[in-house]
Design a protein around this motif. Structure first.
Motif, PDB file in Angstrom:
ATOM      1  N   ILE A  82       0.849  -1.198   0.000  1.00 42.13           N
ATOM      2  CA  ILE A  82       0.000   0.000   0.000  1.00 42.13           C
ATOM      3  C   ILE A  82       0.878   1.239   0.000  1.00 42.13           C
ATOM      4  N   GLU A  83       0.555   2.184  -0.856  1.00 44.32           N
ATOM      5  CA  GLU A  83       1.327   3.431  -0.936  1.00 44.32           C
ATOM      6  C   GLU A  83       0.729   4.462   0.010  1.00 44.32           C
ATOM      7  N   HIS A  84       1.475   4.798   1.032  1.00 41.61           N
ATOM      8  CA  HIS A  84       1.031   5.794   2.009  1.00 41.61           C
ATOM      9  C   HIS A  84       2.271   6.301   2.729  1.00 41.61           C
ATOM     10  N   PRO A  85       2.362   7.605   2.952  1.00 39.17           N
ATOM     11  CA  PRO A  85       3.586   8.143   3.565  1.00 39.17           C
ATOM     12  C   PRO A  85       3.869   7.613   4.961  1.00 39.17           C
ATOM     13  N   SER A  86       2.866   7.105   5.663  1.00 37.92           N
ATOM     14  CA  SER A  86       3.082   6.617   7.021  1.00 37.92           C
ATOM     15  C   SER A  86       3.406   5.126   7.081  1.00 37.92           C
ATOM     16  N   LEU A  87       3.406   4.452   5.921  1.00 38.41           N
ATOM     17  CA  LEU A  87       3.617   3.015   5.891  1.00 38.41           C
ATOM     18  C   LEU A  87       4.906   2.664   5.174  1.00 38.41           C
ATOM     19  N   THR A  88       5.524   1.563   5.594  1.00 42.56           N
ATOM     20  CA  THR A  88       6.682   1.042   4.880  1.00 42.56           C
ATOM     21  C   THR A  88       6.270   0.670   3.466  1.00 42.56           C
ATOM     22  N   ARG A  89       7.035   1.099   2.497  1.00 42.81           N
ATOM     23  CA  ARG A  89       6.676   0.831   1.104  1.00 42.81           C
ATOM     24  C   ARG A  89       7.291  -0.483   0.651  1.00 42.81           C
ATOM     25  N   LEU A  90       6.456  -1.418   0.258  1.00 39.19           N
ATOM     26  CA  LEU A  90       6.908  -2.642  -0.381  1.00 39.19           C
ATOM     27  C   LEU A  90       6.570  -2.575  -1.854  1.00 39.19           C
ATOM     28  N   SER A  91       7.499  -2.977  -2.694  1.00 39.43           N
ATOM     29  CA  SER A  91       7.206  -3.056  -4.117  1.00 39.43           C
ATOM     30  C   SER A  91       6.152  -4.131  -4.349  1.00 39.43           C
ATOM     31  N   PRO A  92       5.473  -4.108  -5.503  1.00 37.96           N
ATOM     32  CA  PRO A  92       4.518  -5.185  -5.793  1.00 37.96           C
ATOM     33  C   PRO A  92       5.142  -6.573  -5.714  1.00 37.96           C
ATOM     34  N   LEU A  93       6.401  -6.684  -6.138  1.00 39.42           N
ATOM     35  CA  LEU A  93       7.079  -7.978  -6.067  1.00 39.42           C
ATOM     36  C   LEU A  93       7.333  -8.380  -4.616  1.00 39.42           C
ATOM     37  N   ALA A  94       7.803  -7.460  -3.806  1.00 37.74           N
ATOM     38  CA  ALA A  94       8.058  -7.767  -2.400  1.00 37.74           C
ATOM     39  C   ALA A  94       6.771  -8.135  -1.682  1.00 37.74           C
ATOM     40  N   ALA A  95       5.699  -7.373  -1.930  1.00 35.88           N
ATOM     41  CA  ALA A  95       4.413  -7.670  -1.294  1.00 35.88           C
ATOM     42  C   ALA A  95       3.927  -9.057  -1.693  1.00 35.88           C
ATOM     43  N   GLY A  96       4.113  -9.401  -2.966  1.00 37.19           N
ATOM     44  CA  GLY A  96       3.702 -10.719  -3.427  1.00 37.19           C
ATOM     45  C   GLY A  96       4.506 -11.832  -2.787  1.00 37.19           C
ATOM     46  N   LEU A  97       5.795 -11.640  -2.682  1.00 39.54           N
ATOM     47  CA  LEU A  97       6.649 -12.661  -2.079  1.00 39.54           C
ATOM     48  C   LEU A  97       6.334 -12.860  -0.602  1.00 39.54           C
ATOM     49  N   VAL A  98       6.023 -11.773   0.095  1.00 41.56           N
ATOM     50  CA  VAL A  98       5.613 -11.882   1.496  1.00 41.56           C
ATOM     51  C   VAL A  98       4.328 -12.703   1.591  1.00 41.56           C
ATOM     52  N   ASN A  99       3.376 -12.387   0.729  1.00 41.60           N
ATOM     53  CA  ASN A  99       2.113 -13.125   0.708  1.00 41.60           C
ATOM     54  C   ASN A  99       2.350 -14.604   0.422  1.00 41.60           C
TER      55      ASN A  99
END
Length: 411
Positions: A82-99
């Protein structure tokens, strides 16, 4: 691979040295990942190594280990790209790999990620007011507060656009009435994002679908964990009754004005289901491969039998296709070119393929395949849930059919 997911100039790419990952990534689909993405993936693996041992027992007892769910937030793993200034930014690839990695470890935890991050946190980040975000955003992200996304109703699943839950204005309050079903975290003592239709003929938004932030201890809100599930047993989905629940006027998320806003959230999480299916299938393939090498029958390992090698090859074929779908999804999303129906195709393909992989793995393990200690049966059951949620196979097919023919079969 598209250059969309390639590392930036000067960005390091790690060698592919994570034990066990090579043998299930036959095409080295995830071999060229930038350090930042691999760090997120490794953090997810560390999380599963820490909490995973308790999950088989929790699944067997149908208990929801809230400490394990909170730990996911503490390790900064629910931000879901999720893109938000208060959150750690994960790329789509990183978010997918975490999932993928969390689902590979346990399907119930994969659903915690989908609910807490993909649905609840994303809804607040996209549509919440500054005040709502200031109060709840970090609390959802770090797991100190549980969040749920209440859209599905007892009589409205695939046709959720027809929802019957209503909200009417009375003075300085909204009064919400209706029922919801299959709501993850809906009985966990946190907050619920309730989607309801405005029922106020004097208001310009009459008939519009909006989202309301409801604290679960609010009078009139009753969430009851659904019992008797044979899938995702270690997370509680709730049946929710909203009996004239009164909330302040500012509880409505100002960015929500129609059902299309709910669809924006669902489209974003559809890619996550494709990644989750890949995690389940990876676990099943790895369990079957390890078992075939260790189990001796008729004087030799199962892996030496032709039929077993053929079955492993069929599993690897599906697994590799799933990996390619997911990597391409990440490339397209990184480039800002991902269309909702492309996410639908990935979800459609990957949950179907995961079912095939799990079925072969269960059969290959013989009688031992039904034991929870071997993991396959649990993954096989959990795949049945992700095959259905975020849009059934039939709904995905109709979305794709409308896109490729230009004609809708929905009406």
């Amino acid at each position: 691979m598209s250059t969309a997911a390639s590392p930036l100039p000067g960005e390091r790419v790690s060698s592919y040295d994570i034990t066990g990952r090579q043998e299930s990534d036959y095409y080295a689909v995830f071999a060229d990942i930038p350090d930042a993405d691999r760090a997120a993936w490794d953090r997810a693996k560390a999380y599963i190594d820490e909490v995973g041992p308790q999950m088989a027992g929790a699944w067997d007892r149908a208990e929801y280990p809230l400490d394990a769910a909170r730990r996911m937030g503490e390790m900064d793993l629910v931000v879901d790209g999720i893109e938000h200034p208060s959150l750690t930014r994960l790329s789509p690839l990183a978010a997918g790999l975490v999932n993928m990695e969390i689902s590979r470890g346990d399907g119930s935890l994969g659903t915690v990620l989908a609910v807490q991050g993909g649905l609840a946190l994303r809804t607040l980040a996209l549509f919440g007011s500054d005040e709502q975000q200031k109060k709840w955003l970090i609390a959802l992200a770090d797991g100190s507060v549980f969040g749920s996304f209440a859209l599905t109703e007892p009589d409205h699943g695939s046709d959720s656009v027809s929802l019957e839950t209503v909200a009417r204005r009375e003075g300085d309050e909204w009064v919400i009435r209706g029922t919801k079903k299959w709501i993850g975290n809906g009985a966990s003592g946190g907050i619920t994002f309730v989607w309801a239709r405005v029922d106020d003929e004097t208001a310009p938004e009459h008939g519009a679908v909006r989202c309301f932030l409801v604290e679960q201890e609010t009078p009139g809100y009753t969430g009851t964990a659904i019992r008797g599930k044979a899938s995702l047993r270690a997370i509680h989905q709730a049946h929710i009754v909203l009996d004239d629940v009164r909330v302040p006027l500012d509880s409505v998320l100002p960015g929500t004005t129609s059902f299309k806003d709910a669809s924006v959230v669902l489209y974003a999480t559809r890619s996550g289901v494709a990644w989750s299916a890949l995690g389940h299938a990876t676990a099943c393939y790895e369990a079957a491969l390890a078992y075939s090498k260790e189990r001796v029958q008729f004087g030799k390992p199962l892996a030496k039998f032709q039929m077993v090698q053929e079955r492993l090859t069929h599993m690897l074929e599906d697994l590799t296709a799933m990996q390619l779908y997911c990597r391409r999804l990440a490339d397209l999303e990184t480039a800002g070119e991902l269309r909702p129906t492309q996410a639908s195709l990935a979800k459609f393909h990957n949950t179907r393929a995961a079912r095939r992989v799990a079925s072969i793995a269960r059969d290959l393990l013989g009688g031992n395949g039904i034991l929870l200690e071997n993991g396959v049966m649990q993954h096989m059951a959990d795949i049945e849930a992700i095959h259905t949620y975020e849009g059934t196979e039939s709904v995905q097919a109709l979305l794709l059919g409308r896109d490729i023919t230009g004609m809708s079969a929905f009406a």
